[in-house]
Design an enzyme around this catalytic site. Structure first.
Site: not given
Ligand SMILES: *Cc1c(COP(=O)(O)O)cnc(C)c1O
Length: 346
Positions: A73, A75-77, A79
């Site tokens: 997503g 705001q992926s943690n 990534c």
């Protein structure tokens, strides 16, 4: 006790993470609440994903990769942790980030800012495209190969048989920490988003014989539903059994014996949907921070913590008198939620 040989790993996280008792929360909820601080696995690498990445990057290195590709997503943690770990190891990263309108990407804040600081290349994709994420990632890998690079694809959340070892290791840490507290029926509660954390914990619980010691593992899903995660977690556990048959040693039988019944998911707290918050969830997150000085994020840990408090209030027999809440990180997710949180900060 069973012994096994874990696969290659590159040290990226600050381990072992501490556990601490939440005094005022325990009093308020009428059970013993502990937190396993996996938000303290690092600053820029904070959270659960870095545990999985220790094994995934080792595998990438073994295959000669110079670039990692992954997705999530906006705001992926996961990534962000991947981009940071890649930079730390002198590798490049390419991220497929899901957003509502790829033509006008979201503002550079929170995890996106950190992705860019780490030098990740970002490919914005729509929700519809995200359904084909595996295909899009292998196309990105083809492009990189044409440009002379050696890419390695990490699935969403780092949730596969390789990454799951990160949470087998976490279970081993907890095994020692819980023994120090003295055996008592205990439930390890975690936020479930792509299943890799759950799979590692379920495997670890089986391999360490936790059932005999009254220790259970229960996920609170923040998206999809119980059936989905029983399938996803079961699939990863079966993959580990097959792919790592040679590593599992005398824990192989326990890993193989995992069934759907071994996978406990407390459903009912997805609320408005993934990464969407209800006021009552945000209120519990603010209350927790003011009571304990502990920050949880709206997307994962805050939603799961809300689910925990509701479950204790409405169905106390569902869990045990001692809870260990696994804090899987997500602190950078509070910044993009500033406006939503504002009305709870008076
Ligand atoms: C990804 C994530 C989770 C969920 O872990 P999965 O292994 O994807 O199920 C929980 N908490 C935070 C903060 C996360 O970033």
């Amino acid at each position: 006790m069973a012994t096994w040989t874990e696969p290659e790993r590159i040290e990226l996280a600050r381990l072992s993470t501490p556990i601490q008792r939440l005094e005022r929360t325990s009093d308020a909820l009428g059970v013993e609440v502990w937190v396993k601080r996996d938000d303290l696995t690092g600053a820029e690498l904070s959270g659960n994903k870095v545990r999985k990445l220790e094994y995934l990057f080792a595998d990438a290195r073994a295959q000669g990769a110079d670039t990692v590709i992954t997705c999530g997503g906006q705001q992926s943690n996961h990534c962000r942790a991947t981009a940071m770990a890649a930079a730390r190891l002198g590798m490049s990263s390419h991220l497929l980030l899901r957003t509502s309108d790829p033509q006008s990407p979201p503002v550079t804040e929170g995890n996106i800012l950190l992705d860019k600081l780490a030098g990740a290349s970002i490919q914005w994709i729509s929700h519809a495209q995200y359904q084909r994420r595996s295909q899009l990632m292998s196309e990105a890998a083809d492009e990189l190969r044409k440009a002379g690079r050696t890419p390695y694809v990490i699935p969403e959340g780092g949730s596969n048989a390789v990454g799951a070892w990160g949470y087998v290791r976490c279970a081993e840490e907890l095994d020692v920490q819980l023994a120090e507290l003295g055996d008592e029926p205990t439930t390890v509660v975690y936020a479930c988003g792509s299943g890799g954390t759950g799979a590692g914990l379920v495997l670890g619980a089986a391999m360490l014989g936790w059932a005999n010691r009254g220790i259970r593992v229960a996920g609170i899903n923040v998206c999809d539903d119980r059936d989905y995660f029983v399938r996803v977690i079961g699939d990863i556990c079966r993959d580990v059994s097959q792919r790592y048959a040679g590593n599992l040693g005398d824990a192989a039988g326990a890993a193989k014996a995992i069934t759907d019944e071994s996978i406990d998911i407390v459903d009912g707290f997805v609320g408005l949907g993934y990464a969407k918050s209800r006021p009552e969830e945000l209120a519990v997150q603010v209350e927790l921070c003011r009571r304990e000085g502990l920050v949880v994020d709206p997307v994962y840990t805050g939603k799961a913590f809300y689910g925990l408090t509701r479950t204790l209030a409405t169905d106390p027999g569902r869990l045990t008198k001692r809870i260990v809440f696994l804090h899987t990180g997500g602190i950078y997710g509070v910044f993009p939620a500033a406006d939503q949180l504002a009305e709870h900060l008076r």
